[in-house]
Design a protein around this motif. Structure first.
Motif, PDB file in Angstrom:
ATOM      1  N   LEU A  36      82.520  92.732 -55.274  1.00 47.47           N
ATOM      2  CA  LEU A  36      83.515  92.812 -54.161  1.00 47.47           C
ATOM      3  C   LEU A  36      82.198  93.596 -53.016  1.00 47.47           C
ATOM      4  N   TYR A  37      82.716  93.626 -52.224  1.00 40.63           N
ATOM      5  CA  TYR A  37      81.753  93.646 -50.757  1.00 40.63           C
ATOM      6  C   TYR A  37      83.091  94.341 -49.463  1.00 40.63           C
ATOM      7  N   ARG A  38      82.375  94.394 -49.130  1.00 41.05           N
ATOM      8  CA  ARG A  38      83.450  95.003 -47.648  1.00 41.05           C
ATOM      9  C   ARG A  38      83.046  94.423 -46.425  1.00 41.05           C
ATOM     10  N   THR A  39      84.551  93.782 -45.991  1.00 40.25           N
ATOM     11  CA  THR A  39      84.399  93.249 -45.318  1.00 40.25           C
ATOM     12  C   THR A  39      83.994  93.394 -43.646  1.00 40.25           C
ATOM     13  N   ASP A  40      84.730  94.128 -43.480  1.00 33.48           N
ATOM     14  CA  ASP A  40      84.798  94.697 -42.714  1.00 33.48           C
ATOM     15  C   ASP A  40      83.084  95.342 -41.903  1.00 33.48           C
ATOM     16  N   LEU A  41      82.465  95.898 -42.880  1.00 37.61           N
ATOM     17  CA  LEU A  41      81.337  95.709 -42.373  1.00 37.61           C
ATOM     18  C   LEU A  41      80.445  94.523 -43.149  1.00 37.61           C
ATOM     19  N   PHE A  42      80.251  93.803 -43.379  1.00 36.85           N
ATOM     20  CA  PHE A  42      79.974  91.750 -43.593  1.00 36.85           C
ATOM     21  C   PHE A  42      79.988  91.678 -42.062  1.00 36.85           C
ATOM     22  N   ASN A  43      81.562  92.496 -41.679  1.00 38.19           N
ATOM     23  CA  ASN A  43      81.666  91.346 -40.737  1.00 38.19           C
ATOM     24  C   ASN A  43      81.301  92.153 -39.119  1.00 38.19           C
ATOM     25  N   ASP A  44      80.762  92.993 -39.316  1.00 36.83           N
ATOM     26  CA  ASP A  44      80.510  93.955 -38.352  1.00 36.83           C
ATOM     27  C   ASP A  44      79.022  92.799 -37.501  1.00 36.83           C
ATOM     28  N   PRO A  45      78.951  93.003 -36.438  1.00 38.33           N
ATOM     29  CA  PRO A  45      78.900  91.873 -35.497  1.00 38.33           C
ATOM     30  C   PRO A  45      76.953  92.521 -35.429  1.00 38.33           C
ATOM     31  N   ASP A  46      77.024  94.371 -35.345  1.00 37.33           N
ATOM     32  CA  ASP A  46      76.406  95.367 -34.862  1.00 37.33           C
ATOM     33  C   ASP A  46      75.763  95.168 -36.256  1.00 37.33           C
ATOM     34  N   ILE A  47      75.867  95.303 -37.163  1.00 34.28           N
ATOM     35  CA  ILE A  47      75.452  95.463 -38.618  1.00 34.28           C
ATOM     36  C   ILE A  47      74.507  94.413 -38.584  1.00 34.28           C
ATOM     37  N   GLN A  48      75.739  92.876 -38.685  1.00 32.90           N
ATOM     38  CA  GLN A  48      74.849  91.775 -38.802  1.00 32.90           C
ATOM     39  C   GLN A  48      73.414  91.283 -38.082  1.00 32.90           C
ATOM     40  N   ALA A  49      73.777  91.980 -36.943  1.00 30.52           N
ATOM     41  CA  ALA A  49      72.542  92.258 -35.466  1.00 30.52           C
ATOM     42  C   ALA A  49      71.583  92.905 -36.656  1.00 30.52           C
ATOM     43  N   ALA A  50      71.492  93.764 -36.786  1.00 31.96           N
ATOM     44  CA  ALA A  50      70.915  95.236 -37.071  1.00 31.96           C
ATOM     45  C   ALA A  50      69.709  94.228 -38.587  1.00 31.96           C
ATOM     46  N   PHE A  51      70.854  93.681 -39.461  1.00 34.91           N
ATOM     47  CA  PHE A  51      70.602  92.979 -40.614  1.00 34.91           C
ATOM     48  C   PHE A  51      69.380  91.974 -40.447  1.00 34.91           C
ATOM     49  N   LYS A  52      70.124  91.246 -39.458  1.00 37.90           N
ATOM     50  CA  LYS A  52      69.246  90.105 -39.376  1.00 37.90           C
ATOM     51  C   LYS A  52      68.538  90.437 -38.599  1.00 37.90           C
ATOM     52  N   SER A  53      67.396  91.429 -37.655  1.00 39.54           N
ATOM     53  CA  SER A  53      66.496  92.218 -37.091  1.00 39.54           C
ATOM     54  C   SER A  53      65.317  92.844 -38.401  1.00 39.54           C
ATOM     55  N   GLN A  54      65.691  93.062 -39.298  1.00 42.28           N
ATOM     56  CA  GLN A  54      65.223  93.636 -40.325  1.00 42.28           C
ATOM     57  C   GLN A  54      64.855  92.627 -41.280  1.00 42.28           C
ATOM     58  N   THR A  55      66.275  92.087 -41.938  1.00 44.05           N
ATOM     59  CA  THR A  55      65.390  90.998 -43.261  1.00 44.05           C
ATOM     60  C   THR A  55      65.090  89.419 -42.739  1.00 44.05           C
ATOM     61  N   GLY A  56      65.729  89.049 -41.245  1.00 45.78           N
ATOM     62  CA  GLY A  56      65.577  87.642 -41.358  1.00 45.78           C
ATOM     63  C   GLY A  56      66.365  87.095 -41.644  1.00 45.78           C
ATOM     64  N   ARG A  57      67.372  87.300 -41.932  1.00 44.59           N
ATOM     65  CA  ARG A  57      68.470  86.087 -42.287  1.00 44.59           C
ATOM     66  C   ARG A  57      69.777  86.603 -42.550  1.00 44.59           C
ATOM     67  N   ASP A  58      71.123  86.434 -42.504  1.00 44.50           N
ATOM     68  CA  ASP A  58      72.684  86.801 -42.016  1.00 44.50           C
ATOM     69  C   ASP A  58      72.651  87.191 -42.998  1.00 44.50           C
ATOM     70  N   LEU A  59      73.557  87.957 -42.842  1.00 45.32           N
ATOM     71  CA  LEU A  59      74.601  89.046 -43.849  1.00 45.32           C
ATOM     72  C   LEU A  59      75.521  88.504 -44.469  1.00 45.32           C
ATOM     73  N   VAL A  60      75.686  88.115 -45.895  1.00 46.15           N
ATOM     74  CA  VAL A  60      76.368  87.273 -46.160  1.00 46.15           C
ATOM     75  C   VAL A  60      76.864  87.824 -47.450  1.00 46.15           C
ATOM     76  N   PRO A  61      77.878  87.399 -48.466  1.00 46.36           N
ATOM     77  CA  PRO A  61      77.625  88.044 -49.958  1.00 46.36           C
ATOM     78  C   PRO A  61      76.077  87.218 -50.365  1.00 46.36           C
ATOM     79  N   ALA A  62      75.728  88.811 -51.438  1.00 48.74           N
ATOM     80  CA  ALA A  62      74.880  87.842 -51.973  1.00 48.74           C
ATOM     81  C   ALA A  62      74.639  86.955 -53.178  1.00 48.74           C
ATOM     82  N   THR A  63      73.894  85.713 -53.394  1.00 48.47           N
ATOM     83  CA  THR A  63      73.885  84.310 -54.570  1.00 48.47           C
ATOM     84  C   THR A  63      72.788  85.177 -55.734  1.00 48.47           C
TER      85      THR A  63
END
Lengths: 479, 291
Positions: A165-192
């Motif tokens: 299970l994952y939190r869609t509100d967090l995973f789809n939040d543009p600010d969080i997505q941007a922060a995640f991308k800048s920190q990790t270099g990849r998009d914030l999507v459920p892990a595989t």
């Protein structure tokens, strides 16, 4: 009155009439079949879970009103349920006419011949065969409750997947997505993969801390004195690293240790345990005291961004506003896997997670077998399934998936039912071990020591493998 | 002669019940303790194995650890309850405002079932949501996590037991204190004895039978503690609170090791009897001789 309206009204009238007629025929059959048993009380014992509560609160009273057979369903804790059922069946006292059989205990019960062969019983008593009951209606999960001859020993009453299970509100939040991308270099999507999962978990734990939020990156069912933690590792984590059936090779003299041909202390098991412990360390502080129930509560309270959660809790987490703070904010996915595992499982070897569930069986010691057989058929009919599936997210009959009510619920659960239907084959129940609880209890105390850091991972797994083999030898399975 | 017969007739129902529900099960447990019996083994039948189970128990580190933890628990819990119970009993012997309300509140834990006590304490101590870890962190900066800290879990279990059972000790000691005759105390005061001397030489010897009876009851209860601990910690973290009662439960029920579990039960009963006997000979027997 328009033509369309007339047609609509006629169709509705016909439908209502047909349904009533069907209901009458149906009702008449139940009344007639139950007539010799009117006034009889049948008793069952089960775990206090949403599906069982539905039986007690809804199905049992309905059946009682329809047939005059009283149904007493005792709902109790998981431990107490086994304790009571096993004692009753072992002593043959016949207190219970029905007992909940968790998928992982069925092999023990069958080995002790505790249960009535329902297929045979109904074949021997054709007057008890309900026209609306058919073993063929069940999903393949029912196979776990069959013997080699294909005879059924329990009517499936719940079946879930332990899902990601994952939190869609967090995973789809543009600010969080941007922060995640800048920190990790990849998009914030459920892990595989495990690496992706760990990266997301780390990110959200740090995010919660930086923003003074009660938010952590993952759940962990890591109780240090309850077998729930043992189960999380062996059912949900180890298989994703390629360690199946607890690392015990049943075809090789029940070997557990690598030295003897098992995998319980092999490199994959060590890798799985190390990864899981690292997730436990960044999970909410209550994790070392969390069983499956508390993990659901943690996720429902919005304290974790993602986690492995039993499906029985997914329903209320995603849809019940009186209990959950994350209603409408939950996504469902397959658990993260090590490279190559999905292909391996699709190829027919192993599984990627736990297909949990249970059935209601009838002990040999039951004193009211006929009345009980009627009730078991009643709860196994397609007709009672949709409302039950909505009240508690469990699917045991194939037809349930297509019901509009269930489809609606499926949307609320972000496709959880679709996941069961389409990907259920990737999951598996517990291995077919009649010594399930015995090996678990022999190894769990060592497992807790690993969780506490009293033993290193390799050292602990070595001891667990030795304890498992020693117990299997004592029980006579390992020669 | 007739009164003797009447006595036996009146006792008979109790003796019959005691025989069927006390003596017979005990004999059966002793019988099973000499067997290897696991219904989920390849051979599910009982197999006589002499004293093997008793030999195994001596070298079983899990059992020995559980005995050690239980002894520690009994010492800390029962001793604290005795001291605290005596202090409270003395307090209740005096008049103070709100005494009746305080006494009622103080007695309330006694009426709660152990499983409920365990649930309440679990709620109060669950990390990050429980009130106790919250205030410990807020006021003293102490992080309390009974899921990871063995000392914290053990201390919590002891405190929970003290909270639950101190009222019993208080009530028993109040009853003993109330029944003491005033003369020896007045005489001691006239002779110039101070409070400490009065306590050691008059009060304690006179209430000793009540103290010993209370300790017997609490000792036996503490040795078989299961439900509260089961609910609160499940015996963890690790085996930090896996008392013998919990150990027996895990051995007998989930593991279905009926033979060995019965052996542990017999040994624990024996240890309990020995502990009570030691208590009796050290505290009451010398007094009986003097009398």
């Amino acid at each position: 009155m328009s033509f369309a309206f007339k047609m609509g009204a006629s169709a509705l009238t016909l439908t209502v009439a047909a349904t009533s007629a069907f209901a009458e025929i149906d009702e008449a059959w139940w009344k007639s079949a139950a007539e010799p048993y009117q006034g009889v009380t049948i008793r069952g014992v089960t775990e206090s879970s949403p599906p069982s509560l539905y039986i007690r609160e809804v199905l049992a009273p309905e059946f009682e009103a329809l047939t005059g057979i009283r149904v007493d369903v005792e709902t109790t804790s998981w431990d107490q349920m086994f304790d009571k059922a096993i004692k009753d069946m072992e002593a043959g006292t016949g207190i219970y006419d029905m007992a909940y059989i968790e998928q992982d205990i069925i092999y023990s019960y069958l080995s002790r011949d505790f249960l009535t062969d329902l297929t045979q019983f109904l074949a021997d008593n054709p007057e008890l065969n309900a026209p609306t009951y058919d073993e063929g209606n069940f999903t393949t999960f029912a196979d776990y409750f069959k013997d080699d001859a294909g005879h059924l020993y329990g009517v499936p009453m719940e079946a879930f997947l332990k899902v990601y299970l994952y939190r869609t509100d967090l995973f789809n939040d543009p600010d969080i997505q941007a922060a995640f991308k800048s920190q990790t270099g990849r998009d914030l999507v459920p892990a595989t993969t495990h690496e992706e999962y760990a990266e997301i978990a780390q990110f959200f734990t740090e995010y919660g801390e930086a923003n003074d939020m009660d938010l952590w990156g993952t759940t962990a069912q890591a109780h240090t004195g309850h077998v729930a933690s043992w189960y999380e590792y062996y059912e949900s984590v180890a298989p994703t690293f390629g360690v199946y059936n607890w690392g015990i090779d049943a075809d090789n003299n029940y070997a557990a240790s690598v030295a003897n041909g098992g995998e319980m202390n092999g490199p994959e098991a060590v890798e799985a345990m190390t990864w899981w412990l690292s997730m436990r360390d960044i999970a909410p502080p209550e994790s070392p005291a969390s069983t499956w129930t508390e993990v659901g509560t943690t996720f429902g309270a919005g304290r974790a961004a993602q986690g492995l959660v039993y499906g029985e809790n997914a329903g209320w987490i995603a849809a019940d506003e009186s209990k959950s703070l994350v209603v409408g904010k939950v996504g469902v996915a397959l658990p993260p896997l090590k490279d190559g595992i999905l292909e391996e499982v699709e190829g027919g070897t192993g599984y990627i997670g736990y297909y949990d569930g249970g059935a209601f069986g009838m002990p040999h010691s039951s004193k009211n077998k006929e009345a009980t057989a009627l009730f078991l058929q009643y709860i196994g009919q397609n007709e009672v399934q949709p409302d039950w599936a909505v009240a508690a997210p469990r699917v045991t009959n194939t037809a349930t998936y297509d019901d509009p009510k269930v489809q609606e619920m499926n949307a609320k659960l972000s496709g959880y039912y679709d996941l069961i239907k389409d990907k259920g084959y990737l999951f598996a129940g517990a291995p077919a071990y009649p010594f399930h609880a015995q090996v678990r209890e022999a190894t769990a105390p060592i497992f807790y020591q690993i969780l506490l850091g009293d033993l290193g991972v390799q050292e602990g797994l070595d001891q667990m493998a030795a304890a498992a083999e020693s117990t299997l030898t004592e029980l006579g399975y390992r020669k | 002669m007739q009164s003797k017969r009447l006595g036996w007739i009146l006792l008979a129902p109790t003796l019959v019940i005691l025989f069927f529900f006390g003596v017979l099960p005990f004999i059966y447990v002793v019988y099973v303790s000499f067997h290897q019996w696991n219904p989920f083994a390849v051979n599910p039948e009982m197999v006589f194995n002499g004293a093997d189970n008793f030999r195994q128990i001596v070298f079983d580190p899990a059992f020995l650890k559980s005995v050690g933890v239980t002894v520690m628990f009994v010492i800390f819990a029962v001793l604290s309850e005795l001291i605290l119970g005596y202090v409270l009993a003395q307090a209740f012997m005096r008049d103070f405002p709100g005494k009746a309300i305080f006494r009622t509140i103080h007695t309330l834990p006694l009426i709660m079932a152990p499983i409920i006590v365990g649930s309440v304490w679990k709620l109060m101590t669950t990390p990050s949501i429980g009130i106790i870890p919250h205030f410990l962190d807020e006021w003293f900066g102490i992080t309390m996590n009974i899921g990871t800290s063995a000392p914290a879990a053990f201390a919590t279990v002891v405190i929970m037991d003290i909270w639950h059972w101190t009222p019993l000790v208080t009530l028993t000691l109040i009853a003993a204190l109330v029944s003491l005759p005033p003369d020896p105390f007045e005489q001691a005061q006239i002779d110039g004895a101070n409070k400490r001397q009065i306590f050691w030489h008059i009060t304690l010897p006179m209430i000793a039978p009540a103290v010993v009876a209370t300790v017997f009851i609490r000792l036996m209860d503490a040795l078989r503690t299961v439900d509260e601990v089961w609910m609160l910690t499940g015996g963890g973290p690790g085996s930090a609170t896996r008392f013998v009662g919990v150990h027996i439960f895990k051995e007998v029920f989930p593991k279905t090791n009926y033979g060995y579990g019965s052996t542990i039960s017999v040994i624990v009963l024996y240890l309990t009897i020995v502990a009570c006997w030691l208590l009796y000979v050290t505290m009451l027997a010398p007094r009986s001789k003097k009398d």
